[in-house]
Design a protein around this motif. Structure first.
Motif, PDB file in Angstrom:
ATOM      1  N   GLN A 142       0.779  -1.127   0.133  1.00  0.00           N
ATOM      2  CA  GLN A 142      -0.029   0.034  -0.436  1.00  0.00           C
ATOM      3  C   GLN A 142       0.685   1.276  -0.198  1.00  0.00           C
ATOM      4  O   GLN A 142       0.811   1.598  -0.470  1.00  0.00           O
ATOM      5  CB  GLN A 142      -1.037  -0.567   1.219  1.00  0.00           C
ATOM      6  N   TYR A 157      -4.129   3.369  10.550  1.00  0.00           N
ATOM      7  CA  TYR A 157      -5.123   2.559  10.168  1.00  0.00           C
ATOM      8  C   TYR A 157      -6.297   2.546  11.471  1.00  0.00           C
ATOM      9  O   TYR A 157      -5.913   1.818  11.939  1.00  0.00           O
ATOM     10  CB  TYR A 157      -4.974   1.261  10.059  1.00  0.00           C
ATOM     11  N   PRO A 317      -8.610   1.378   5.668  1.00  0.00           N
ATOM     12  CA  PRO A 317      -7.619   2.635   5.825  1.00  0.00           C
ATOM     13  C   PRO A 317      -6.753   3.373   6.147  1.00  0.00           C
ATOM     14  O   PRO A 317      -6.913   3.227   7.726  1.00  0.00           O
ATOM     15  CB  PRO A 317      -8.529   4.292   4.854  1.00  0.00           C
ATOM     16  N   GLN A 387      -9.079   0.219   0.587  1.00  0.00           N
ATOM     17  CA  GLN A 387      -8.247   1.914   1.258  1.00  0.00           C
ATOM     18  C   GLN A 387      -9.411   2.625   1.699  1.00  0.00           C
ATOM     19  O   GLN A 387      -9.227   3.650   2.208  1.00  0.00           O
ATOM     20  CB  GLN A 387      -7.997   2.253   0.748  1.00  0.00           C
ATOM     21  N   ASP A 392      -9.345   4.596  -3.556  1.00  0.00           N
ATOM     22  CA  ASP A 392      -9.275   3.044  -4.278  1.00  0.00           C
ATOM     23  C   ASP A 392      -9.642   3.452  -5.709  1.00  0.00           C
ATOM     24  O   ASP A 392      -9.533   2.867  -6.759  1.00  0.00           O
ATOM     25  CB  ASP A 392      -9.698   2.192  -3.786  1.00  0.00           C
TER      26      ASP A 392
END
Length: 434
Positions: A142, A157, A317, A387, A392
């Motif tokens: 990521q 996150y 996310p 995410q 995304d």
């Protein structure tokens, strides 16, 4: 300009940041891709080599702003170097990065990062990553651009789920739904009991995206969802029409007037026991619950729709930091990023903001409350992690098409054909632009 408490002396003249919102970030990203947006007039002060580091932060809410200030203050104490924090409204992030940006700035992992890396606006920090510990391969992915280089330092996150109050479920005898039929049955029962089943505030344009994401991943699977976000699937397909049809069946159980309500107001209605459930990210209700009633806040995974996909995908996310290609103090910025990549730096932040979870596995969970520990279990048990819709997909597609489309759907859910045809038409134009 608003400076955070730990920013140190000698700030610079920035435009004051008021009400930094995710929607304003999206509009700014869209402006970089040719859409019309109001210029933010961002002018970072920068600093020469050997001086302090400037950091552009979009954290204007009190809780994360204080938490960042604590982390930066700890770095200043350890390194004897200044961090000048500029709370900026990234209203036009593309223009900001092409102008005179801060050395480091807060941003998002995944496709949203890759978009600006592809445009050559971010500095390659692959050398730094070779010295990092505690990040999983999934997190590294990521943080990696389409060219295989790393550009992002992950920090924390937070999962999206269906939030509720334990006491409401306990006193009413409600049971946690495992599948979509049970989910709708629970909503019907709440409505019979005089409780609005779902809180919803979509004034900013992004909160309802989480509901779409989960409906799509549960009905069509993670791979289809990501392909749809990347422009590889048609919005007029039967799969997408089904998502909107499922959502249309749920809307009568949501708060009315959602397009005029902020996410804070929606989360407050959950806190006030005026609504029974809310599909949000952990920080959103978390910031609206006091220390005294936080123990009553709970969540469950979004229910299963198709057994073939179960509940294996989780929306979580990742937020963190980027190094601007035009950074004026790259050496100082890299030193700060090395610190921010450590578990100690993440735990300092989380001490003041318990509404997130550390990305670094070395951070440990000993200081977490029950909600954070449950969030860790939810994400660690996921087979796939998304995410969020606006992360995304292309930022210009999210800001100029999807925000308006979802708000249009909430206001008039009966014209699904017109809705998906309009999205698909605009998608083809935008994705063909590169």
């Amino acid at each position: 300009m608003v400076h955070s408490p730990g920013s140190g002396p000698g700030g610079c003249a920035h435009r004051a940041a008021r009400g930094v919102t995710r929607r304003s970030l999206l509009r700014g990203a869209a402006a970089g891709a040719g859409a019309v947006a109001v210029p933010a007039l961002l002018t970072a002060c920068g600093s020469g080599p050997g001086g302090g580091v400037t950091l552009g932060s979009n954290a204007s809410d009190a809780v994360p702003k204080r938490a960042y200030a604590d982390a930066f203050a700890a770095y200043e104490k350890k390194s004897k170097k200044d961090v000048k924090v500029n709370t900026v409204n990234h209203e036009n992030i593309n223009r900001y990065l092409q102008g005179t940006p801060d050395d480091v700035f807060t941003w998002f992992a995944g496709y949203r990062m890759q978009y600006f890396a592809r445009k050559g606006l971010l500095a390659d920090i692959s050398d730094l990553w070779r010295g990092f510990d505690g990040f999983s391969d999934a997190v590294k992915k990521q943080s990696t651009g389409e060219d295989g280089k790393q550009y992002f330092v992950p920090y924390y996150y937070y999962p999206w789920a269906v939030f509720h109050r334990k006491s409401v479920f306990r006193t009413r005898g409600y049971e946690i739904p495992k599948n979509f039929d049970q989910y709708r049955a629970l909503a019907r029962q709440m409505q019979k009991d005089g409780l609005t089943p779902f809180a919803l505030g979509d004034k900013e344009g992004w909160p309802a995206m989480g509901t779409f994401d989960y409906l799509d991943m549960r009905a069509n699977g993670y791979d289809f969802h990501i392909a749809l976000m990347r422009g590889e699937k048609s919005w007029t397909s039967p799969q997408v029409r089904q998502v909107f049809d499922l959502w249309r069946g749920l809307l009568p159980y949501h708060q009315k007037g959602a397009n005029g309500r902020t996410w804070q107001e929606a989360a407050q209605s959950l806190q006030q026991k005026k609504t029974g459930m809310a599909v949000l990210g952990l920080p959103h209700p978390g910031q609206q619950f006091t220390v005294q009633n936080r123990a009553d806040l709970d969540f469950f995974p979004f229910p299963e729709i198709d057994p073939a996909f179960g509940q294996e995908a989780v929306e979580a996310p990742v937020d963190g930091f980027l190094l601007a290609k035009k950074a004026r103090n790259r050496a100082g910025a890299e030193d700060l990023l090395r610190f921010l990549a450590t578990p100690q730096a993440e735990l300092i932040y989380l001490k003041s903001d318990p509404n997130n979870v550390a990305v670094n596995s070395g951070a440990g969970t000993g200081s977490y409350d029950a909600l954070q520990k449950k969030a860790v279990r939810l994400v660690s048990g996921a087979r796939q992690i998304s995410q969020f819709m606006d992360r995304d997909t292309r930022p210009d597609f999210a800001s100029t098409v999807l925000i308006q489309a979802i708000q249009q759907f909430i206001g008039d859910p009966d014209d699904i054909d017109g809705l998906v045809n309009g999205i698909e038409r605009q998608k083809k134009q935008i994705f063909a632009a590169d």
